[in-house]
Design a protein around this motif. Structure first.
Motif, mmCIF file in Angstrom:
data_model
loop_
_atom_site.group_PDB
_atom_site.id
_atom_site.type_symbol
_atom_site.label_atom_id
_atom_site.label_comp_id
_atom_site.label_asym_id
_atom_site.label_seq_id
_atom_site.Cartn_x
_atom_site.Cartn_y
_atom_site.Cartn_z
ATOM 1 N N TYR A 107 47.706 -30.365 30.518
ATOM 2 C CA TYR A 107 48.951 -30.533 30.801
ATOM 3 C C TYR A 107 49.273 -29.139 31.791
ATOM 4 O O TYR A 107 50.308 -29.252 32.529
ATOM 5 C CB TYR A 107 50.210 -30.919 29.830
ATOM 6 C CG TYR A 107 50.147 -32.251 29.419
ATOM 7 C CD1 TYR A 107 49.186 -32.845 28.682
ATOM 8 C CD2 TYR A 107 50.839 -32.950 30.242
ATOM 9 C CE1 TYR A 107 49.338 -34.313 28.440
ATOM 10 C CE2 TYR A 107 50.957 -34.324 30.234
ATOM 11 C CZ TYR A 107 50.162 -34.930 29.098
ATOM 12 O OH TYR A 107 50.095 -36.247 29.102
ATOM 13 N N GLY A 108 48.596 -27.985 31.350
ATOM 14 C CA GLY A 108 48.851 -26.828 31.898
ATOM 15 C C GLY A 108 47.953 -26.822 33.294
ATOM 16 O O GLY A 108 48.677 -26.256 34.302
ATOM 17 N N ALA A 109 47.288 -27.578 33.422
ATOM 18 C CA ALA A 109 46.246 -27.885 34.864
ATOM 19 C C ALA A 109 47.229 -28.651 35.662
ATOM 20 O O ALA A 109 48.183 -29.168 35.554
ATOM 21 C CB ALA A 109 44.904 -28.487 34.417
ATOM 22 N N LEU A 124 53.485 -29.354 40.827
ATOM 23 C CA LEU A 124 52.216 -28.870 40.424
ATOM 24 C C LEU A 124 52.461 -28.257 38.745
ATOM 25 O O LEU A 124 51.572 -28.592 38.035
ATOM 26 C CB LEU A 124 52.290 -27.557 41.021
ATOM 27 C CG LEU A 124 51.568 -27.608 42.584
ATOM 28 C CD1 LEU A 124 51.503 -26.268 43.297
ATOM 29 C CD2 LEU A 124 49.936 -28.056 42.304
ATOM 30 N N MET A 125 53.763 -27.787 38.576
ATOM 31 C CA MET A 125 53.764 -27.592 37.278
ATOM 32 C C MET A 125 53.854 -28.778 36.071
ATOM 33 O O MET A 125 53.285 -28.830 35.283
ATOM 34 C CB MET A 125 55.356 -26.862 36.991
ATOM 35 C CG MET A 125 55.379 -25.521 37.705
ATOM 36 S SD MET A 125 54.015 -24.468 36.878
ATOM 37 C CE MET A 125 53.079 -24.102 38.264
ATOM 38 N N ALA A 126 54.532 -30.038 36.818
ATOM 39 C CA ALA A 126 54.898 -31.163 35.903
ATOM 40 C C ALA A 126 53.458 -31.847 35.725
ATOM 41 O O ALA A 126 53.324 -32.471 34.547
ATOM 42 C CB ALA A 126 55.736 -31.827 36.588
ATOM 43 N N SER A 127 52.485 -31.896 36.705
ATOM 44 C CA SER A 127 51.325 -32.873 36.732
ATOM 45 C C SER A 127 50.273 -32.522 35.504
ATOM 46 O O SER A 127 50.156 -31.269 35.187
ATOM 47 C CB SER A 127 50.907 -32.846 38.016
ATOM 48 O OG SER A 127 50.080 -31.742 38.398
HETATM 49 NA NA NA Z 1 50.641 -28.951 34.978
#
Ligand code: NA
Ligand SMILES: Nc1ncnc2c1ncn2[C@@H]1O[C@H](COP(=O)(O)O)[C@@H](O)[C@H]1O
Ligand SMILES: Nc1ncnc2c1ncn2[C@@H]1O[C@H](COP(=O)(O)O)[C@@H](O)[C@H]1O
Ligand SMILES: Nc1ncnc2c1ncn2[C@@H]1O[C@H](COP(=O)(O)O)[C@@H](O)[C@H]1O
Ligand code: NA
Ligand code: NA
Lengths: 372, 101, 372, 372, 101, 101
Positions: free
Chosen positions: A116-118, A303-306
């Motif tokens: 989830y950080g990626a 980008l943050m959510a994906s």
């Molecule tokens: Na992310």
């Protein structure tokens, strides 16, 4: 007045979600989902599902490179560093939540945290096509951010996992030093873990996703709009159609995974929805504060959510083989991906519209001041 | 035509374990092998549907019993716990035994 | 004046090479090369790399057929016969160089000689897209020349190899007639060699490259521009983009082969650069003398310069199995192909521009008179 | 006057057939045929030949859905029911002809009857591209009819086959009740046959063809022309080119099957030509009587005329494994398909033009009155 | 259920030798075989990467020991020197022995 | 390292029989198998060219002799007559015999 405008915004979001569902990209995803659920024999040939991500990465890379040539990328550094920083903070945050509230073991926690950080290149593609549909542009350098962000949170997660494993092994070594064979094995594991990090770093950076993405950014930058003309039908004209076809395949795979959701557990399902929402909205605000455009802030939020569901399985199975892939693949692809492209994307677009003060009546600060 | 008895080791595993197995092979000085992608079902569930890297790979090595047993032991030790994997031995006869040492 | 114009030409060539490098087609090739060198896991699915040559051949065939319909092909006979003649002469010339100067054995010499005497359809495609980029047309019938040229030098090489093998065997037979088993084997080989020629002829002519090429030429000719309209997006619009994708794959394969270059030896590397240059420039002059247009002369030169790296391995492994494939594949794909599309193509274009007297100041004859 | 107009019509048909042969779609089919006959190694990668039908179905589905949104589908019910009814009647008719005149066994008769009662999506695609070429529109809802028609005649044939098998077994059971092992096997077969029908129904409806077709119709309907824009290059622009490529593959397969035609027998070859002609022309008349447009009547006729050669093998091998696949595949793909797209399509177009009274001189009724 | 002992001959070779092998099979009156593409590594280097015709093919033939030995001998004689190739025999048991004569 | 004797059953058949075979396997409580597409030639003609569903599939099952014989018998009884199919047994040795019961 207040209430009415809030209502309007709400309707706007619902309307946008509805309009978003009625796009070919989302509908083909749903078609794939349905096909898998009713156990249809519909499937894409492997070659096509291997080729399409390469094509999509090349297309978004070229697009990013062209944009960067046209609009410059001096302003890129701060958003990029911010994205990396946020990504790392989020990864650590996910880990705490998963380990403490979710009671997952170390391995699964780190694997999920970094998933989830990626970032997800497919999600990014869908975002671009969503913006194209809305006729809204975004900063081209975000593609470069995507490329740089790819390995960041994996590397962090693997580094921390190794640390944790080393500690565990040391304490075990102290307690039991009789069984020679086992000891040997443990030493082997330490060695393996140690090589892993540099190996994973190497593999991440030479991984096909980053190579194609960075390469295409450079190519796009080098050829410029005139050079792009001759290949624009392939890399621009076919783009949305290709995403639609690829999402049919993603829908099929997600559908096949839906049964695993039971195994995944309620906690993780909620996590898979709340975390992207939280990360995504923060992303939009931060990006807006950094001066990104309406569309740029949406893409930054995305980008943050994906969550990563193509790179993650490949990297994590090597790097943290002790983690259960069914957890991170299922939640990322089966829950977060559809949620992101169907619901969160329009939400973030609305939020970005509001904070960018599109209709001229609310601006970032009085919005904060009045509504939050 | 004289035939020589050697062994065939067949390893079927998830594709992600392939690299580790090839490394083990080369550590034992084995350069010859044949590999191909397969689908399958086992204790770790149905494989070969969906993402490419969820497929299985089958690796076949013809060599001496001694070498192959060492290989199998190392695979069992390091990979059995973390990966979907099976392996089995069988007897085969070859013409050029020197090729499989 | 003289010096200055020479300088201008030189700058022109360098500028053209630089401009040529900055085209998507060449850059994607370089990207593939880099990816392979840093051992990235980037690869094209087999199905895509099998399909793209078929597509490219169909596209250039259709294009050639349409052109021939529009501009006629009465003037085709002499260029075609000239091309065949040159190709045969070049093949014999290569053999002498390789055998005498290069000290290669008979088999490798013939295999290499015919690889460089043959033509490369991929190189031809890149040439067409290069000309398209320069907005320069070329004679459509050159596609037909490409098709006819395909098997010519293979057949010559295989015929001569058979001749050589037969002689060898005869002399061997005389010297040793005791070992029965071996004798039987030798006789078997003679038989094999004899069937080879007709087999190879058959296979060359029914080979997919020629079938698709000739078939598409006929189809293009039959349907005309109006009939082509409905399929023009696929076979014209996507053309350059498809080449770019295919060259990514070619770059990867070439990159994987680069390690073999050491085995190939300095002599062959130099051969792989000088021979195409020589053959290509001759080709440009001859074509110009025959009255071909600026672009046509470039394509004619490219036919002479190009080495075959898709057909060659398939044909030669069957026909001259004793030759080492690493030699002819590596030199043709790893050295000559990139050299041809990156450097030689702009050189030939400059040469053709000069001899076609494009800027109005130098014409073919005073060019010869003054500069050579 | 009469004679002359008849002659004109005849010339018209011949002219249309000739013009139809000179289209890329038909020519690529012939190229594939030739390639297979001369034993060329030309072949499409499996992935491409699996992907193209999915793509074609999606494209015709989207097209149908868009049309239905624009022109409505209230008028769809009667043509659809008529198509189903005709299809069932034709299937029974085929069975009688094959069993009585052709002396085929029950299994082969039912398998063949339903192959020709069923519809062919590839043929349908070619029909659409033929009409596009003629600039003639057709009712969008015919795509929905195609989807509904797919399983109809298979289900009938399988149901009747099961009935026949049950009867046979009952009578066998009475006569011999000694051999226990065999008896067990027969009971197993009865069980198998019984499960087959529901299984086949399930598989037909969840089969990829129907899923993609129905799904795309709904998607097309949902997104409308505006939503389609972003994917129109892929699903409209590439359509005819993709058909051409797919027909190259179909030509190769048909060519490989041509040798089997001898095994198929003269009766079946004649059947494979006369039945489609009969069914197709009836279809055109009925559709015209129901009020369909010129193009719609052609497509309706094509639905009736077409034989299934992609769905049929998959369904029938499971459902009637006792039938010989070489019969139904060879006749449907090797004879009927080329006949349909090359000759029958222009014939039906001429017939439809006449009965739609296109040139203003003959109308349906005086045509019937005078010419039949 | 009675089982009959026959032999399985497995040939792994570069794809270009396939035609020659199938010809040898048919010369010996063998019509049944199974084949599939594989990748591999051996004395002639890594195969199966890059051009299609650099792949390997595996051909499996179930038949009588006698016939298969003749086949193997002919393959060894004519193809071992020019092509990347290995072959081996193994024992298998079948139900319908008449299918594999 | 101790090795245990078990059996390997190899079934090569047209792809349309795959479902029936997998059903027979699961009826006998066998969950582990490996499968892959192959081409081939046999009494029912050349396969694997043209339509996807004319390909063959090879299914390999490692298990006890007893179970596999039951499976083979059922396959022979119900599928031999209608489908292109062959099967054979061979001896293999495994490490974890408990995985193949
Ligand atoms: Na992310
Ligand atoms: N009994 C078996 N026979 C043949 N192949 C098997 C068997 N069990 C497992 N496999 C193969 O080995 C892979 C890994 O097995 P597992 O570790 O049990 O999930 C499976 O996906 C199958 O391809
Ligand atoms: N020891 C081995 N075990 C299994 N397969 C092998 C072995 N040696 C070679 N092969 C296969 O046979 C092919 C040809 O071998 P070679 O002639 O040694 O290059 C290789 O590409 C492999 O696929
Ligand atoms: N003798 C054989 N050796 C190896 N494979 C065979 C043999 N005979 C048949 N096969 C395989 O089994 C499939 C079905 O065989 P059949 O039922 O004889 O057509 C063939 O398509 C081949 O793939
Ligand atoms: Na040449
Ligand atoms: Na029909």
């Amino acid at each position: 007045m207040e209430v009415k405008s809030n209502l309007l915004i709400q309707m706007d979001i619902l309307g946008l979600i509805q309009a978003n569902i009625l796009t070919p990209v989302v509908l083909f995803f749903l078609l794939g989902l349905v096909a898998a659920r009713i156990k249809s024999d519909l499937k894409m040939p492997d070659a096509i599902s291997e080729f399409l991500p390469i094509y999509l990465l090349a297309a978004i890379g070229l697009h990013g490179g062209l944009e960067m040539r046209n609009t410059g990328f001096d302003s890129m550094l701060i958003p990029m560093l911010t994205a990396i920083g946020l990504s790392l903070v989020f990864t650590l945050n996910h880990y705490q939540i998963l380990r403490r509230l979710g009671k997952f073991n170390i391995f699964d926690s780190y694997a999920l945290a970094s998933t989830y950080g990626a970032v997800g290149a497919v999600t990014f593609s869908v975002g671009l096509s969503f913006l194209k549909n809305q006729d809204v542009a975004s900063e081209g350098y975000l593609t470069a951010v995507l490329a740089v962000l790819e390995p960041v949170s994996f590397i962090l997660a693997i580094f921390l996992t190794n640390l944790a494993v080393s500690k565990q092994i040391k304490s075990k070594k102290k307690s039991l030093s009789s069984d020679l064979g086992n000891n040997e094995k443990i030493l082997g594991m330490v060695d393996q873990s140690k090589t892993n990090l540099s190996g994973v770093l190497r593999e991440s950076i030479t991984g096909k996703a980053i190579i194609v993405l960075l390469g295409s950014i450079i190519i796009g930058y080098a050829i410029g709009d005139k050079g792009f003309e001759s290949i624009s039908i392939v890399f621009d004209g076919l783009f949305t159609g290709a995403i639609a076809i690829f999402l049919l395949e993603m829908g099929i795979i997600a559908g096949q995974r839906l049964d695993d959701i039971k195994k995944v557990g309620v906690f993780l399902v909620i996590f898979s929805i709340l975390i992207p929402t939280f990360n995504g909205i923060i992303g939009v605000f931060v990006a807006t504060a950094l001066g990104l455009s309406l569309g740029g802030a949406v893409m930054f939020g995305l980008l943050m959510a994906s969550a990563s569901f193509i790179a993650a399985p490949a990297v994590l199975r090597h790097a943290i083989p002790q983690a259960k892939p069914s957890l991170y693949i299922t939640s990322a692809l089966g829950v977060t991906f559809p949620y992101n492209i169907i619901i969160l994307l329009p939400i973030m677009f609305s939020v970005s519209s509001i904070v960018h003060n599109v209709d001229g009546s609310i601006n970032l600060f009085n919005y904060f001041g009045i509504d939050l | 035509m004289k035939l020589f008895d050697v062994k065939l080791l067949t390893v079927t595993c998830e594709i992600l374990a392939q690299k580790a197995i090839l490394e083990i092979l080369s550590k034992h000085g084995i350069t010859g092998y044949t590999s191909y992608e397969v689908e399958g079902n086992g204790s770790k569930g149905i494989r070969g549907h969906g993402f490419k890297n969820e497929k299985n790979i089958k690796i076949e090595i013809v060599s001496t019993e001694e070498k192959l047993k060492d290989v199998a032991e190392e695979i069992a030790r390091y990979l059995f716990s973390d990966f979907a994997i099976i392996l089995y031995f069988s007897d085969v006869q070859v013409i050029r035994s020197e090729k499989f040492i």
